[in-house]
Design a protein around this motif. Structure first.
Motif, PDB file in Angstrom:
ATOM      1  N   GLU A 104      -1.586  -1.100  -6.474  1.00 49.65           N
ATOM      2  CA  GLU A 104      -2.695  -0.178  -6.790  1.00 49.65           C
ATOM      3  C   GLU A 104      -3.955  -0.579  -6.024  1.00 49.65           C
ATOM      4  O   GLU A 104      -4.643   0.271  -5.443  1.00 49.65           O
ATOM      5  CB  GLU A 104      -3.021  -0.225  -8.294  1.00 49.65           C
ATOM      6  CG  GLU A 104      -2.100   0.604  -9.149  1.00 49.65           C
ATOM      7  CD  GLU A 104      -2.447   0.499 -10.652  1.00 49.65           C
ATOM      8  OE1 GLU A 104      -1.683   1.061 -11.433  1.00 49.65           O
ATOM      9  OE2 GLU A 104      -3.457  -0.151 -11.021  1.00 49.65           O
ATOM     10  N   ALA A 146       0.820  -1.224   0.000  1.00 49.28           N
ATOM     11  CA  ALA A 146       0.000   0.000   0.000  1.00 49.28           C
ATOM     12  C   ALA A 146       0.849   1.268   0.000  1.00 49.28           C
ATOM     13  O   ALA A 146       0.373   2.317  -0.407  1.00 49.28           O
ATOM     14  CB  ALA A 146      -0.936   0.004   1.207  1.00 49.28           C
ATOM     15  N   ASN A 147       2.097   1.163   0.468  1.00 49.03           N
ATOM     16  CA  ASN A 147       2.943   2.356   0.521  1.00 49.03           C
ATOM     17  C   ASN A 147       4.027   2.378  -0.543  1.00 49.03           C
ATOM     18  O   ASN A 147       4.805   3.324  -0.612  1.00 49.03           O
ATOM     19  CB  ASN A 147       3.601   2.487   1.900  1.00 49.03           C
ATOM     20  CG  ASN A 147       2.613   2.997   2.932  1.00 49.03           C
ATOM     21  OD1 ASN A 147       1.466   3.290   2.593  1.00 49.03           O
ATOM     22  ND2 ASN A 147       3.038   3.095   4.167  1.00 49.03           N
ATOM     23  N   ASN A 196       6.015   2.867  -3.986  1.00 49.76           N
ATOM     24  CA  ASN A 196       5.901   3.787  -5.114  1.00 49.76           C
ATOM     25  C   ASN A 196       5.727   2.960  -6.378  1.00 49.76           C
ATOM     26  O   ASN A 196       6.452   1.990  -6.586  1.00 49.76           O
ATOM     27  CB  ASN A 196       7.168   4.639  -5.241  1.00 49.76           C
ATOM     28  CG  ASN A 196       7.488   5.372  -3.956  1.00 49.76           C
ATOM     29  OD1 ASN A 196       6.620   6.030  -3.395  1.00 49.76           O
ATOM     30  ND2 ASN A 196       8.710   5.236  -3.473  1.00 49.76           N
ATOM     31  N   LYS A 219      -3.702   0.235  -2.346  1.00 52.42           N
ATOM     32  CA  LYS A 219      -3.905   1.674  -2.103  1.00 52.42           C
ATOM     33  C   LYS A 219      -5.397   2.018  -2.149  1.00 52.42           C
ATOM     34  O   LYS A 219      -5.890   2.813  -1.346  1.00 52.42           O
ATOM     35  CB  LYS A 219      -3.148   2.509  -3.149  1.00 52.42           C
ATOM     36  CG  LYS A 219      -1.629   2.511  -2.936  1.00 52.42           C
ATOM     37  CD  LYS A 219      -0.933   3.258  -4.063  1.00 52.42           C
ATOM     38  CE  LYS A 219       0.558   2.925  -4.146  1.00 52.42           C
ATOM     39  NZ  LYS A 219       1.357   3.510  -3.063  1.00 52.42           N
ATOM     40  N   LYS A 220      -6.116   1.415  -3.108  1.00 47.85           N
ATOM     41  CA  LYS A 220      -7.564   1.667  -3.188  1.00 47.85           C
ATOM     42  C   LYS A 220      -8.251   1.182  -1.907  1.00 47.85           C
ATOM     43  O   LYS A 220      -9.127   1.853  -1.355  1.00 47.85           O
ATOM     44  CB  LYS A 220      -8.176   0.885  -4.379  1.00 47.85           C
ATOM     45  CG  LYS A 220      -8.068   1.596  -5.716  1.00 47.85           C
ATOM     46  CD  LYS A 220      -8.983   0.927  -6.741  1.00 47.85           C
ATOM     47  CE  LYS A 220      -8.153   0.055  -7.668  1.00 47.85           C
ATOM     48  NZ  LYS A 220      -8.900  -0.628  -8.716  1.00 47.85           N
TER      49      LYS A 220
END
Ligand SMILES: *Cc1c(COP(=O)(O)O)cnc(C)c1O
Length: 383
Positions: A297, A81-82, A84, A300-301
């Motif tokens: 991705e 989630a973190n 890049n 993160k969502k």
């Protein structure tokens, strides 16, 4: 008819998997997004090119899968989630840059992390010394303790529901005991910092193993993989593809530890089942690691959806713990967990509640897609 020991078994009860009706499933912390299409394509291509592989024993040591996992961890630092995302590659955020390179001899793979945990329990925890674990935690740990005859020392959570890590550390030190806990914890969703875990590793019994179950670390802020080089005889990190990599139906879990400890886990595996990872899971797993950017991705969502759901609940006077996972643990004054669960089920959505003393008022709700969460909010608004 059967062995005496069977009478003492107290099996784990997973979230219900209904077959009769279409529910929105937010009860087993599954990922609402399917694996990347390259994963499906890799499986199809292997089946088409090598149909004979279905009839042959698979690779017992899955070296190429272990390499792919090591590459993924080096590229993400163990927190999707973190990470890049740069096109189809990832790099770790500042907090999760690894001070060393993870190599394949530090990875062991099994048939889901539940199997990996079972091997680790057998390898590390003695039947004469109580295993230190949190009172409210992954309910499979007590099941394995029953299975292997390992006594438990369950340490209550603090008043704020966080792990009593000082008390756990003291219990390990004074009783010369091993420790296991998930980080972030389940079902609370709360995480200890890496610094707190480092402290536990420094102060617990120096000769006993500490197992950190990172089933949800990809949704958190820190992994403790960076601590492995400092504690090569002590730390085993258990991770799974089930949650963050959308593989609950594929079954793939792994450990990250020093080559020394990893080699012992392999010995235990080879005394139980030579082939825990079949060739389809291996092929899918490698493709999934290569598409880590896609799972990043999704993570993160899920994290963004989780944080907005937590706020939504707080605005409506729910008591909500600060989840670092893909689920939320919450309760509302005057309502039992069972009642909330039943009402939400009537609305076509499955969530989870626990009949365990101390947490019976809570429900655990998995973070789904935005649409699924809107549906859940609609039902919760009617309570
Ligand atoms: C889901 C979960 C696991 C098991 O994952 P599998 O790889 O699907 O067996 C292990 N530990 C915790 C804390 C979990 O929540």
């Amino acid at each position: 008819m059967v062995a005496q020991r069977i009478k003492k078994l107290n099996p784990y009860v997973p979230g219900e998997q209904p077959t009769d009706k279409e529910y929105i499933k937010l009860n087993a912390n599954e990922n609402p997004y399917p694996p990347h299409e390259s994963v499906r394509e890799a499986v199809k291509a292997t089946l088409d090119a090598h149909p004979e592989k279905m009839g042959l024993y698979p690779d017992p040591d899955v070296g190429d899968l272990r390499q792919a996992i090591a590459d993924m961890l080096n590229a993400t630092g163990g927190v999707l989630a973190n990470a890049n995302i740069n096109g189809e590659t990832c790099s770790p955020d500042e907090k999760n840059k690894l001070p060393f390179t993870v190599t394949p001899d530090m990875i062991f793979c099994g048939n889901g992390s539940d199997e990996v945990l079972s091997l680790v329990f057998y390898m590390c925890f003695d039947s004469s010394i109580p295993l230190v674990m949190p009172e409210h935690s992954y309910s499979f740990y007590p099941v394995y303790c029953g299975f292997y005859g390992i006594p438990m020392n369950r340490i209550p959570l603090k008043e704020d529901w966080t792990l009593a890590y000082e008390e756990m550390t003291d219990a390990s030190f004074s009783n010369r005991g091993c420790m296991i806990f998930p980080n972030p914890n389940a079902p609370t969703g709360l995480a200890l910092s890496r610094a707190e875990i480092e402290n536990m590793l420094e102060k617990s019994d120096p000769d006993r193993i500490v197992v950190v179950d990172e089933a949800y670390a990809d949704f958190a802020e820190e992994s403790c993989i960076p601590l492995i080089h400092k504690f090569p005889n002590k730390l085993i990190v258990v991770r799974t593809f089930s949650k963050s990599l959308s593989f609950a139906g594929m079954r793939l879990g792994y450990t990250v530890a020093s080559p020394f400890l990893t080699d012992i886990i392999r010995t235990v595996k080879n005394s139980f089942n030579h082939f825990p990872v079949d060739f389809i899971a291996k092929t899918a797993g490698i493709a999934s690691c290569k598409a880590a950017w896609y799972s990043a991705e999704n993570a993160k969502k899920i994290v963004a959806e989780r944080d907005s759901f937590i706020q939504w609940l707080k605005d409506r006077n729910w008591f909500v713990l600060d989840s670092k996972t893909n689920f939320v643990f919450a309760k509302k004054k005057g309502l039992s967990g069972k009642h909330i669960y039943e009402q939400v089920k009537k609305g076509g959505i499955l969530i989870r509640h626990f009949n365990t003393k101390g947490i019976e008022d809570f429900v655990r709700m998995t973070i789904g897609t935005h649409e699924q969460m809107e549906a859940l909010k609609n039902v919760l608004s009617t309570l």
